[in-house]
Design a protein around this motif. Structure first.
Motif, PDB file in Angstrom:
ATOM      1  N   LEU A   1       7.746   3.227   1.949  1.00  0.00           N
ATOM      2  CA  LEU A   1       8.568   4.249   2.591  1.00  0.00           C
ATOM      3  C   LEU A   1       9.980   4.086   2.037  1.00  0.00           C
ATOM      4  O   LEU A   1      10.775   3.296   2.530  1.00  0.00           O
ATOM      5  CB  LEU A   1       8.537   4.074   4.105  1.00  0.00           C
ATOM      6  N   VAL A   2      10.273   4.821   0.981  1.00  0.00           N
ATOM      7  CA  VAL A   2      11.502   4.606   0.213  1.00  0.00           C
ATOM      8  C   VAL A   2      12.732   4.934   1.057  1.00  0.00           C
ATOM      9  O   VAL A   2      12.822   6.011   1.659  1.00  0.00           O
ATOM     10  CB  VAL A   2      11.505   5.466  -1.067  1.00  0.00           C
ATOM     11  N   GLY A   3      13.664   3.996   1.106  1.00  0.00           N
ATOM     12  CA  GLY A   3      14.915   4.200   1.826  1.00  0.00           C
ATOM     13  C   GLY A   3      14.832   3.920   3.305  1.00  0.00           C
ATOM     14  O   GLY A   3      15.847   3.962   4.011  1.00  0.00           O
ATOM     15  N   TYR A   4      13.620   3.587   3.802  1.00  0.00           N
ATOM     16  CA  TYR A   4      13.450   3.416   5.246  1.00  0.00           C
ATOM     17  C   TYR A   4      13.715   1.978   5.696  1.00  0.00           C
ATOM     18  O   TYR A   4      13.453   1.626   6.832  1.00  0.00           O
ATOM     19  CB  TYR A   4      12.036   3.847   5.651  1.00  0.00           C
ATOM     20  N   ASP A   5      14.281   1.171   4.797  1.00  0.00           N
ATOM     21  CA  ASP A   5      14.606  -0.205   5.168  1.00  0.00           C
ATOM     22  C   ASP A   5      15.696  -0.249   6.239  1.00  0.00           C
ATOM     23  O   ASP A   5      15.834  -1.243   6.954  1.00  0.00           O
ATOM     24  CB  ASP A   5      15.059  -1.005   3.938  1.00  0.00           C
ATOM     25  N   THR A   6      16.473   0.841   6.359  1.00  0.00           N
ATOM     26  CA  THR A   6      17.501   0.924   7.402  1.00  0.00           C
ATOM     27  C   THR A   6      16.979   1.616   8.656  1.00  0.00           C
ATOM     28  O   THR A   6      17.700   1.730   9.650  1.00  0.00           O
ATOM     29  CB  THR A   6      18.720   1.700   6.883  1.00  0.00           C
ATOM     30  N   PHE A   7      15.729   2.111   8.612  1.00  0.00           N
ATOM     31  CA  PHE A   7      15.077   2.802   9.736  1.00  0.00           C
ATOM     32  C   PHE A   7      15.832   4.072  10.141  1.00  0.00           C
ATOM     33  O   PHE A   7      15.790   4.494  11.293  1.00  0.00           O
ATOM     34  CB  PHE A   7      14.938   1.873  10.945  1.00  0.00           C
ATOM     35  N   ARG A   8      16.510   4.681   9.165  1.00  0.00           N
ATOM     36  CA  ARG A   8      17.253   5.903   9.462  1.00  0.00           C
ATOM     37  C   ARG A   8      16.693   7.099   8.686  1.00  0.00           C
ATOM     38  O   ARG A   8      16.294   8.091   9.280  1.00  0.00           O
ATOM     39  CB  ARG A   8      18.735   5.715   9.137  1.00  0.00           C
ATOM     40  N   ILE A   9      16.715   7.004   7.382  1.00  0.00           N
ATOM     41  CA  ILE A   9      16.281   8.132   6.552  1.00  0.00           C
ATOM     42  C   ILE A   9      15.192   7.658   5.595  1.00  0.00           C
ATOM     43  O   ILE A   9      15.354   6.644   4.918  1.00  0.00           O
ATOM     44  CB  ILE A   9      17.458   8.714   5.741  1.00  0.00           C
ATOM     45  N   MET A  10      14.097   8.398   5.528  1.00  0.00           N
ATOM     46  CA  MET A  10      13.045   8.106   4.568  1.00  0.00           C
ATOM     47  C   MET A  10      13.129   9.123   3.437  1.00  0.00           C
ATOM     48  O   MET A  10      12.970  10.328   3.658  1.00  0.00           O
ATOM     49  CB  MET A  10      11.670   8.147   5.226  1.00  0.00           C
ATOM     50  N   GLU A  11      13.404   8.637   2.229  1.00  0.00           N
ATOM     51  CA  GLU A  11      13.547   9.535   1.082  1.00  0.00           C
ATOM     52  C   GLU A  11      12.214  10.079   0.608  1.00  0.00           C
ATOM     53  O   GLU A  11      12.133  11.186   0.065  1.00  0.00           O
ATOM     54  CB  GLU A  11      14.246   8.795  -0.063  1.00  0.00           C
ATOM     55  N   GLY A  12      11.169   9.296   0.773  1.00  0.00           N
ATOM     56  CA  GLY A  12       9.847   9.713   0.333  1.00  0.00           C
ATOM     57  C   GLY A  12       8.868   8.560   0.434  1.00  0.00           C
ATOM     58  O   GLY A  12       9.236   7.443   0.805  1.00  0.00           O
ATOM     59  N   ILE A  13       7.601   8.836   0.113  1.00  0.00           N
ATOM     60  CA  ILE A  13       6.556   7.821   0.137  1.00  0.00           C
ATOM     61  C   ILE A  13       5.954   7.717  -1.256  1.00  0.00           C
ATOM     62  O   ILE A  13       5.608   8.736  -1.870  1.00  0.00           O
ATOM     63  CB  ILE A  13       5.452   8.182   1.153  1.00  0.00           C
ATOM     64  N   VAL A  14       5.842   6.482  -1.761  1.00  0.00           N
ATOM     65  CA  VAL A  14       5.285   6.279  -3.097  1.00  0.00           C
ATOM     66  C   VAL A  14       4.293   5.119  -3.031  1.00  0.00           C
ATOM     67  O   VAL A  14       4.522   4.119  -2.354  1.00  0.00           O
ATOM     68  CB  VAL A  14       6.395   6.003  -4.136  1.00  0.00           C
ATOM     69  N   HIS A  15       3.184   5.295  -3.719  1.00  0.00           N
ATOM     70  CA  HIS A  15       2.155   4.249  -3.755  1.00  0.00           C
ATOM     71  C   HIS A  15       2.531   3.222  -4.817  1.00  0.00           C
ATOM     72  O   HIS A  15       2.847   3.576  -5.964  1.00  0.00           O
ATOM     73  CB  HIS A  15       0.790   4.864  -4.075  1.00  0.00           C
ATOM     74  N   VAL A  16       2.494   1.952  -4.446  1.00  0.00           N
ATOM     75  CA  VAL A  16       2.881   0.855  -5.330  1.00  0.00           C
ATOM     76  C   VAL A  16       1.666  -0.030  -5.573  1.00  0.00           C
ATOM     77  O   VAL A  16       0.949  -0.392  -4.639  1.00  0.00           O
ATOM     78  CB  VAL A  16       4.016   0.009  -4.704  1.00  0.00           C
ATOM     79  N   ILE A  17       1.446  -0.381  -6.848  1.00  0.00           N
ATOM     80  CA  ILE A  17       0.297  -1.205  -7.222  1.00  0.00           C
ATOM     81  C   ILE A  17       0.775  -2.402  -8.040  1.00  0.00           C
ATOM     82  O   ILE A  17       1.520  -2.240  -9.019  1.00  0.00           O
ATOM     83  CB  ILE A  17      -0.729  -0.402  -8.036  1.00  0.00           C
ATOM     84  N   PHE A  18       0.356  -3.602  -7.670  1.00  0.00           N
ATOM     85  CA  PHE A  18       0.572  -4.813  -8.452  1.00  0.00           C
ATOM     86  C   PHE A  18      -0.780  -5.298  -8.956  1.00  0.00           C
ATOM     87  O   PHE A  18      -1.764  -5.289  -8.210  1.00  0.00           O
ATOM     88  CB  PHE A  18       1.218  -5.913  -7.606  1.00  0.00           C
ATOM     89  N   ASP A  19      -0.817  -5.761 -10.189  1.00  0.00           N
ATOM     90  CA  ASP A  19      -2.062  -6.253 -10.766  1.00  0.00           C
ATOM     91  C   ASP A  19      -2.263  -7.738 -10.492  1.00  0.00           C
ATOM     92  O   ASP A  19      -2.849  -8.461 -11.293  1.00  0.00           O
ATOM     93  CB  ASP A  19      -2.080  -5.998 -12.275  1.00  0.00           C
ATOM     94  N   PHE A  20      -1.758  -8.192  -9.371  1.00  0.00           N
ATOM     95  CA  PHE A  20      -1.980  -9.563  -8.931  1.00  0.00           C
ATOM     96  C   PHE A  20      -1.762  -9.617  -7.427  1.00  0.00           C
ATOM     97  O   PHE A  20      -1.145  -8.727  -6.842  1.00  0.00           O
ATOM     98  CB  PHE A  20      -1.037 -10.551  -9.644  1.00  0.00           C
ATOM     99  N   ALA A  21      -2.291 -10.642  -6.809  1.00  0.00           N
ATOM    100  CA  ALA A  21      -2.126 -10.802  -5.364  1.00  0.00           C
ATOM    101  C   ALA A  21      -0.730 -11.341  -5.074  1.00  0.00           C
ATOM    102  O   ALA A  21      -0.257 -12.259  -5.742  1.00  0.00           O
ATOM    103  CB  ALA A  21      -3.177 -11.766  -4.821  1.00  0.00           C
ATOM    104  N   ILE A  22      -0.071 -10.742  -4.100  1.00  0.00           N
ATOM    105  CA  ILE A  22       1.272 -11.183  -3.741  1.00  0.00           C
ATOM    106  C   ILE A  22       1.466 -10.949  -2.244  1.00  0.00           C
ATOM    107  O   ILE A  22       1.077  -9.894  -1.725  1.00  0.00           O
ATOM    108  CB  ILE A  22       2.352 -10.430  -4.571  1.00  0.00           C
ATOM    109  N   PRO A  23       2.001 -11.920  -1.522  1.00  0.00           N
ATOM    110  CA  PRO A  23       2.160 -11.733  -0.069  1.00  0.00           C
ATOM    111  C   PRO A  23       3.246 -10.708   0.240  1.00  0.00           C
ATOM    112  O   PRO A  23       4.313 -10.695  -0.387  1.00  0.00           O
ATOM    113  CB  PRO A  23       2.564 -13.128   0.418  1.00  0.00           C
ATOM    114  N   VAL A  24       2.984  -9.841   1.195  1.00  0.00           N
ATOM    115  CA  VAL A  24       3.940  -8.825   1.627  1.00  0.00           C
ATOM    116  C   VAL A  24       3.938  -8.799   3.155  1.00  0.00           C
ATOM    117  O   VAL A  24       2.879  -8.704   3.777  1.00  0.00           O
ATOM    118  CB  VAL A  24       3.584  -7.428   1.080  1.00  0.00           C
ATOM    119  N   ASN A  25       5.104  -8.887   3.746  1.00  0.00           N
ATOM    120  CA  ASN A  25       5.246  -8.812   5.201  1.00  0.00           C
ATOM    121  C   ASN A  25       5.665  -7.389   5.563  1.00  0.00           C
ATOM    122  O   ASN A  25       6.782  -6.960   5.238  1.00  0.00           O
ATOM    123  CB  ASN A  25       6.295  -9.817   5.680  1.00  0.00           C
ATOM    124  N   THR A  26       4.781  -6.658   6.222  1.00  0.00           N
ATOM    125  CA  THR A  26       5.054  -5.251   6.523  1.00  0.00           C
ATOM    126  C   THR A  26       6.087  -5.072   7.622  1.00  0.00           C
ATOM    127  O   THR A  26       6.507  -3.949   7.895  1.00  0.00           O
ATOM    128  CB  THR A  26       3.753  -4.531   6.926  1.00  0.00           C
TER     129      THR A  26
END
Length: 374
Positions: free
Chosen positions: A310-335
């Motif tokens: 959710l691009v730009g939504y790190d401030t929880f105010r404005i969401m610029e858009g939604i983009v699908h992100v793919i990594f070719d390896f396992a990596i921990p992500v805290n939602t």
């Protein structure tokens, strides 16, 4: 040769297992240590021992660019490949280490373990019990000499990229302002015959340019390349490739694109916004972006990680858009924490959908950054 006080201090901290403090002391000195193998190896190893594997990979690859046949760097990369379940690449690296140092105990031990636990699932089970650290390369000695900067030629850099693959090079530090410009290889210089070749009138192209616009965009891209602004250069070459430009000019544009290198979080010169990219996605094909936001719909598999950003939504105010992100390896992500991604823009165009996705290169998680920097 005199000891480097900054690197020596960081090495002392790392030896005492205070990796967070060592990382913090090194990160703020990134511009000072452009081109320093010792700096990149030390920082990569600190991240490795901290188990922040994405950042470890970034700095080990930067160290690799400086010294391609340094056994400890190869050991670090091999451990990371092993952690991602890519045993074939890990074995190749361990064999290369042994070819350089036939008595290397870590490489021999690693190959023995891989033979004992064949296949990604078995090696993952071995890693799960907390044994991977036994294959980590050693931390540098507390006394670190002043850095020696090695800036390879473009031909050497091209070989590095060819050997690693674009997806594997997660960061290359561009020359800061005030440093020398690149020397342009002869095969990037357009001839008058190429410029005067017929403009394309048939086939499919997205943009129609005049001959003057083709020349201006190519020259502007070449200037960006000389200034180490690789992603800005790529936008100009992409415009030419998506246009009615003469085929000989397009061939030169493809060659120039092949010289472009992958930046790191601290070295991306041109920051393209989501709004810019989504408006003209094909102009930004394979350019690098750094975007912040929140991750949702997370999927982590053995050799794959994907989520919707959710691009730009790190401030929880404005969401610029939604983009699908793919990594070719396992990596921990805290939602639950904001995330910052570095990746390449991949345009999507089909009957069912249009837009972009991001091929992930590296990732910073806010929680991890707080733990390192506070």
């Amino acid at each position: 040769m005199k000891l480097d006080p900054i690197l020596t201090k960081a090495a002392h901290l790392a030896k005492r297992k205070n990796y967070d403090a060592a990382i913090k002391s090194l990160e703020i000195e990134a511009s000072r240590y452009y081109g320093s193998f010792n700096y990149h190896y030390l920082l990569g190893t600190c991240y490795l021992y901290s188990k922040i594997f994405g950042m470890a990979l970034t700095y080990y690859r930067l160290a690799y660019e400086q010294k391609m046949r340094e056994p400890n760097t190869l050991l670090g990369l091999a451990a990371l490949y092993l952690n991602h379940g890519d045993t074939d690449k890990a074995v190749d690296l361990y064999l290369e280490v042994i070819s350089l140092d036939e008595h290397n105990k870590i490489a021999h031990k690693a190959l023995k373990i891989i033979r004992k636990h064949p296949g990604p699932e078995n090696i993952s089970n071995w890693i799960a019990i907390g044994k991977l650290h036994t294959l980590f390369p050693p931390l540098p000695k507390a006394g670190v000499q002043r850095r020696s900067i090695v800036i390879g030629s473009l031909s050497v850099l091209a070989l590095i990229i060819a050997g690693l693959g674009v997806a594997l090079v997660t960061g290359y530090i561009s020359l800061p302002q005030g440093r020398e410009q690149r020397v342009v290889p002869e095969n990037l210089v357009l001839s008058r015959d190429e410029l005067d070749a017929p403009m394309q009138s048939e086939g499919s192209f997205r943009y129609v340019l005049t001959r003057t616009q083709v020349e201006d965009n190519y020259n502007e891209g070449l200037n960006f390349f000389m200034e180490n602004r690789d992603d800005a250069a790529r936008t100009r070459m992409n415009l030419i490739l998506e246009s009615n430009a003469p085929e000989p000019v397009k061939n030169r544009a493809r060659i120039l694109n092949s010289y472009l290198v992958v930046p790191g979080f601290n070295t991306l010169e041109d920051r393209f916004t989501y709004a810019e990219v989504i408006q003209n996605p094909f102009i930004f094909r394979e350019t690098h972006v750094i975007w912040r936001g929140m991750a949702t719909n997370l999927l982590v598999e053995e050799n794959h990680t994907s989520f919707d950003l959710l691009v730009g939504y790190d401030t929880f105010r404005i969401m610029e858009g939604i983009v699908h992100v793919i990594f070719d390896f396992a990596i921990p992500v805290n939602t639950e924490h904001p995330v910052e991604i570095l990746g390449q823009v991949i345009p999507i165009s089909s009957e069912r959908e249009s837009g972009i996705r991001i091929q992930g290169v590296s990732l910073n998680q806010t929680g991890m950054l707080e733990r390192v920097r506070n």
